[in-house]
Design a protein around this motif. Structure first.
Motif: not given
Length: 128
Positions: A6-31
């Motif tokens: 489920t989305a509530d499962d803790r998964d640091p590897d998935a979190a790191a991937t999502l954080k990377g996607l967030g960083n890319a979106a932020a750099r692109a100005g898609d806040y």
């Protein structure tokens, strides 16, 4: 084993991937997208203060000041000696404008952490 994740499962590897996607979106100005990625990352790794600091910045850019303050406070709870978390809190407080004295104290804490060498000498958070 065999159970549905489920989305509530803790998964640091998935979190790191999502954080990377967030960083890319932020750099692109898609806040909006960055904030959404950081929100999902925080669910997967609620103990990562960096995710909350990044989310605070996106919320600040989106004008969601109370949420930016809350996210920065969570980052500080998780990373109390990280100047960037304190700087994000200070930025949100300054934008909010409701407590100038607290904002000054928070900025001073960030600068103190930088000057003490606990931030590897990053002086970019010093007040002018």
């Amino acid at each position: 084993e065999g159970r549905v994740r489920t989305a509530d499962d803790r998964d640091p590897d998935a979190a790191a991937t999502l954080k990377g996607l967030g960083n890319a979106a932020a750099r692109a100005g898609d806040y909006e997208a960055a904030d959404a990625h950081y929100a999902l990352a925080a669910k997967r790794d609620p103990g990562d203060g960096h995710i909350f600091a990044n989310r605070s910045m996106m919320q600040l850019k989106l004008g969601r000041l109370s949420f930016a303050i809350e996210s920065a406070q969570r980052a500080i709870e998780l990373e109390p000696r990280w100047a960037k978390a304190w700087a994000r809190f200070g930025a949100a407080l300054v934008a909010d404008g409701s407590d100038e004295e607290l904002a000054r104290d928070v900025w001073d804490a960030a600068v103190s952490l930088c000057e003490s060498g606990r931030e590897g000498g990053h002086a970019d958070y010093r007040r002018a």
